[in-house]
Design a protein around this motif. Structure first.
Motif, PDB file in Angstrom:
ATOM      1  N   GLN A   4       0.809  -1.215   0.000  1.00 46.95           N
ATOM      2  CA  GLN A   4       0.000   0.000   0.000  1.00 46.95           C
ATOM      3  C   GLN A   4       0.849   1.274   0.000  1.00 46.95           C
ATOM      4  N   VAL A   5       2.005   1.237   0.644  1.00 46.14           N
ATOM      5  CA  VAL A   5       2.812   2.456   0.748  1.00 46.14           C
ATOM      6  C   VAL A   5       4.008   2.457  -0.196  1.00 46.14           C
ATOM      7  N   LEU A   6       4.195   1.389  -0.972  1.00 44.33           N
ATOM      8  CA  LEU A   6       5.386   1.237  -1.802  1.00 44.33           C
ATOM      9  C   LEU A   6       5.621   2.408  -2.753  1.00 44.33           C
ATOM     10  N   ASP A   7       4.596   2.842  -3.464  1.00 47.00           N
ATOM     11  CA  ASP A   7       4.771   3.923  -4.437  1.00 47.00           C
ATOM     12  C   ASP A   7       5.125   5.256  -3.782  1.00 47.00           C
ATOM     13  N   ASP A   8       4.549   5.526  -2.620  1.00 46.68           N
ATOM     14  CA  ASP A   8       4.763   6.816  -1.960  1.00 46.68           C
ATOM     15  C   ASP A   8       5.999   6.849  -1.071  1.00 46.68           C
ATOM     16  N   ASP A   9       6.316   5.713  -0.429  1.00 45.61           N
ATOM     17  CA  ASP A   9       7.421   5.699   0.531  1.00 45.61           C
ATOM     18  C   ASP A   9       8.092   4.319   0.533  1.00 45.61           C
TER      19      ASP A   9
END
Length: 184
Positions: A4-9
């Motif tokens: 869930q957070v891979l693209d943003d962080d």
């Protein structure tokens, strides 16, 4: 959570993946996820280790292209080329085979072997009538290799083909074409 957070962080995603690995390190999908997240975070050695562990646990040839790209990231393009030549690499089909060819061509370019990179990407799926993410990435890599090999006019044509195939705007093919024509 890592996904869930891979693209943003990517670093936060990696922390989540590492925590999952500590709790469930004997589950292949956990190790594979940790490997993919480490890859996106630029942690090549960790990614390669995790992906190898996942393959030992689950078998199969999945993510061979990612593993080969990790070898490139570690400064070992020769190993990436060897993976492409392996029986396992030659047995891949479809998008997995295309991705591995793209990585192997990149490894060839890392070594200054531009003409070999061009040849690596030439196959029946190099068809400008195709569209979608896979073809767009293939056409882009082919265009890039052609330009590196000094075949700029052909490269420009393939950047245009990549832009036409790229329905989701995943590449910067239009910008690269504009640079080559002096319009960028």
């Amino acid at each position: 959570m890592a996904a869930q957070v891979l693209d943003d962080d990517p670093q936060l995603a990696l922390a989540h993946a590492r925590a999952a690995r500590q709790r469930a390190g004997r589950i292949a999908v956990v190790r594979e996820t940790a490997g993919v997240v480490a890859y996106h975070a630029g942690e090549w050695a960790e990614a390669l280790s995790e992906l190898r562990a996942a393959r030992r646990m689950a078998g199969g040839s999945g993510l061979l292209a990612v593993m080969a790209d990790c070898e490139r990231g570690l400064g070992r393009p020769e190993r990436a080329i060897e993976m492409g030549r392996s029986d396992e690499g030659r047995a891949l089909t479809g998008d997995e085979a295309i991705e591995l060819r793209i990585v192997v061509a990149g490894a060839r370019m890392d070594l200054g072997q531009y003409d070999q990179a061009v040849v690596t990407l030439q196959a029946s799926d190099l068809d400008p009538a195709r569209t979608g993410s896979g073809p767009a990435r293939l056409f882009y890599a082919y265009a890039d290799a052609l330009v590196a090999a000094g075949r700029t006019d052909e490269g420009l044509t393939w950047f245009f083909n990549a832009a036409a195939a790229d329905l989701d705007g995943e590449t910067d093919a239009e910008e690269r074409a504009a640079e080559l024509t002096g319009e960028g």
